[in-house]
Design an enzyme around this catalytic site. Structure first.
Site, short mmCIF file in Angstrom:
data_model
loop_
_atom_site.label_atom_id
_atom_site.label_comp_id
_atom_site.label_asym_id
_atom_site.label_seq_id
_atom_site.Cartn_x
_atom_site.Cartn_y
_atom_site.Cartn_z
N HIS A 191 -45.17 -11.54 23.54
CA HIS A 191 -45.74 -10.25 23.95
C HIS A 191 -45.25 -9.77 25.29
O HIS A 191 -45.12 -8.57 25.53
CB HIS A 191 -47.27 -10.29 23.86
N GLU A 433 -48.12 -10.09 7.56
CA GLU A 433 -47.46 -10.97 8.52
C GLU A 433 -47.70 -12.45 8.22
O GLU A 433 -47.28 -13.31 8.98
CB GLU A 433 -47.90 -10.63 9.95
N ASP A 457 -44.55 -12.10 13.45
CA ASP A 457 -45.24 -13.28 12.96
C ASP A 457 -44.71 -13.74 11.60
O ASP A 457 -44.60 -14.94 11.35
CB ASP A 457 -46.76 -13.01 12.86
N CYS A 504 -43.87 -2.77 11.57
CA CYS A 504 -44.14 -2.56 12.98
C CYS A 504 -43.73 -3.77 13.81
O CYS A 504 -43.94 -3.82 15.01
CB CYS A 504 -45.61 -2.23 13.22
C1 PEP Z 1 -46.03 -8.68 14.27
O1 PEP Z 1 -46.51 -9.82 14.16
O2 PEP Z 1 -44.91 -8.37 13.83
C2 PEP Z 1 -46.76 -7.64 14.98
C3 PEP Z 1 -46.31 -6.41 15.02
O3 PEP Z 1 -47.89 -8.00 15.64
P1 PEP Z 1 -47.91 -8.73 17.05
O4 PEP Z 1 -46.52 -8.68 17.63
O5 PEP Z 1 -48.88 -8.00 17.91
O6 PEP Z 1 -48.35 -10.10 16.69
MG MG Z 2 -48.60 -10.24 14.58
#
Ligand code: PEP
Ligand code: MG
Length: 577
Positions: A191, A433, A457, A504
């Protein structure tokens, strides 16, 4: 002597500045007895006074650079410093037991920390444990004559060098002064790396040892495009990288021309290019980069930015601001995804061996329905101001989706009966995911309004390789045919039921992945806002018809990640218009 180290390029761009070490100092000491008690007490008082003066300055700077809310955490620290129950107890211990201040401070603070941590039924008091720990660290540093890093005090251009950055550390970085960051650990989809991209700060993660290679004040070049870090560069290096930075800026200026254009492929198909956001503060970036929608609003940051659970009203205001700002274009909001690497100080989670496989996201929401229902109410109320989609994170089973959707329906019905104005076409979908859900996408597709594929994920769980662990980053393979087959199955399953599928995860903004996704017919691409124009420019050059064959071969013939990279390059070269 010039030295180059390599890491994982996590956010594009080139920066040249002095290093700022954001590393934990060594605060070890040994307990000893003292004979001159007055001198020891004077030393303690002086450390407390210096800490107090320093915190006043930090508070002011934090307010100036980051805003009043971020600055308020330091008020709690100042209160502890001024509290005789704490500092007085340390002094008394020195006097009574004739021990050095370091030992007395450590013992008293451990006692308070233990006491606060035991208050499991009062999250507010539990949070005070972290404050005592911080304050005691500051006094200890002054007792030992050691410098503590104070990111809020940064007031000149620097490159932050750290072992790791948590999402909340990253949120505290002031873009005006922090020109780039580099870390020992981490991967491209951690993140902090995602946040660096939305802040448009070049970043390199997973270097292994950068904190031991760089010293405070060293001149450093960071090339987020290649993952190269040059320490103590020669004049020739500076000239070369300055030219590359200019070329990068020119390329961006070229992409910028597409800001107000729709995203249309060479064969005239329109796809939605959306942005991912973490807070309403990211909206400027969304508009500056010409994103057509918001495909993922990570609401957990709203919870992380707050000192306690945000109220329904706080949340409503934030969601409304985002929805209104998109003027009728779609906004997909994901319910809270806490857990994994994202924590709330006021919601202590159990210690877990594998937090990424643990108590997180929808699992917490279904367990703590008080929190979940408040969030859903705020969202449903905000739906009246534009076009809203709600999705649930980390859905593993159909039952979880049904349970979450049923709670949504209950809250919606309650609001209707209360006479609250809401939209009648809120879409309810889910993140794809977890491989278990991806495999059953055909069954899920009958129940959802849409899928949003979370490759960050999904890749990690498919290859069982942690997304933030540089030791296994070789296994984090977005183009592995196993991952691509799951993605293809998810998209086809959605379409078979007349639903839409978006993505996403970071792969949606990846120039290698996008040609394959065009061939698979993905409907919506949601990415860091700063990638939108680059992908729009790529899409313009490609025809979906040409890419269909690519998608087929990438999932059926190729057997490795690398083969697929080569295949994409071959197709893009051959078919670019
Ligand atoms: C993902 O897992 O691709 C996602 C968009 O969620 P995050 O990155 O917040 O886990
Ligand atoms: Mg995720």
């Amino acid at each position: 002597m010039t030295k180059t180290i390599k890491g994982i390029g996590a956010s594009d761009g080139i920066a040249i500045a002095k290093a700022y070490m954001l590393v934990e100092p060594d605060l070890s000491f040994s307990k000893s007895s003292v004979s001159d008690i007055d001198a020891e007490v004077a030393k303690l008082q002086s450390a407390i006074q210096t800490s107090t003066d320093e915190l006043h300055v930090i508070r002011e700077k934090a307010k100036e650079n980051l805003g009043e809310e971020e600055a308020q955490v330091f008020d709690a620290h100042l209160m502890i410093l001024a509290d005789p129950e704490f500092t007085g107890a340390v002094e008394q211990k020195v006097k009574d037991e004739k021990i050095n201040s370091e030992a007395a401070l450590d013992e008293v603070s451990q006692m308070f920390i233990g006491m606060f941590e035991a208050m499991t039924d009062n999250p507010y008091m539990q949070e005070r444990a972290a404050d005592v720990r911080d304050v005691s660290k500051r006094i200890m540093a002054h007792l030992l004559g050691v410098d503590l890093p104070n990111p809020a005090l940064i007031d000149q251009e620097v490159i932050v060098v750290a072992h790791d950055l948590t999402p909340s550390d990253t949120a505290q970085l002031n873009k005006k002064y922090v020109k780039a960051f580099v870390t020992d650990i981490g991967g491209r989809t951690a993140h902090s790396a995602i946040m660096a991209r939305s802040l448009e700060i070049p970043a390199i993660v997973g270097t292994g040892s950068v904190t031991t290679e760089i010293k405070a004040g060293d001149k450093v070049i960071v090339d987020g495009l290649t993952g190269d870090i040059v320490i103590d560069p020669s004049d020739a290096d500076v000239t070369k990288f300055t030219a590359e930075a200019a070329a990068f800026a020119a390329q961006k200026a070229e992409w910028d021309k597409l800001r107000n254009e729709p995203s249309i492929t060479a064969d005239g198909k329109h796809y939605t290019l959306a942005a991912n956001i973490g807070t309403p503060k990211d909206l400027d970036g969304v508009h500056e980069n010409g994103a057509e929608a918001i495909g993922l609003y990570r609401t957990e940051f709203l919870y992380m930015d707050s000192a306690e659970l945000p109220t329904e009203e706080d949340q409503f205001q934030a969601y409304k601001e985002v929805i209104e700002s998109m003027k009728g274009n779609s906004v997909v909001v994901r319910t809270m995804d806490i857990g994994g690497d994202k924590h709330l100080p006021y919601l202590p989670l159990p210690e877990e061996e594998n937090p990424f496989l643990g108590y997180r996201a929808i699992r917490i929401s279904l367990d703590r329905q008080d929190i979940f229902r408040t969030q859903l109410r705020a969202l449903i109320r905000a739906s009246a101001f534009g076009k809203l989609g709600i999705m649930f994170p980390m859905i593993a089973t159909i039952q979880e989706f049904r349970d979450a959707k049923a709670i949504f329906e209950e809250e919606k019905a309650k609001l209707v009966s209360e006479g609250v104005k809401i939209s009648d076409d809120i879409e309810v979908g889910m993140m794809m995911e977890i491989p278990a859900a991806a495999v059953l996408a055909d069954q899920f597709a009958k129940e959802v309004d849409f899928f949003s594929i979370g490759t960050n994920d999904l890749i990690a769980y498919t290859l069982a390789a942690d997304r933030g662990n540089e030791h296994v980053s070789y296994l984090y393979q977005p183009y592995n045919p196993s991952v691509l087959r799951l993605i293809k199955h998810i998209i086809e399953s959605a379409h078979a039921e007349g639903k839409w599928a978006g993505m996403c995860g970071e792969a949606a903004g990846d120039p290698i992945m996008v040609p394959i996704l065009l061939g698979m017919g993905l409907d919506e691409y949601s990415m860091s806002a700063t990638s939108v124009l680059k992908i729009r420019s790529l899409m313009k050059k490609l025809s979906t018809e040409d890419m269909k064959d690519l998608a087929e071969r990438a999932t059926k013939e190729s057997v490795t990640n690398d083969e697929n990279i080569a295949l994409v390059n071959e197709f893009v070269k051959k078919f670019s218009k």
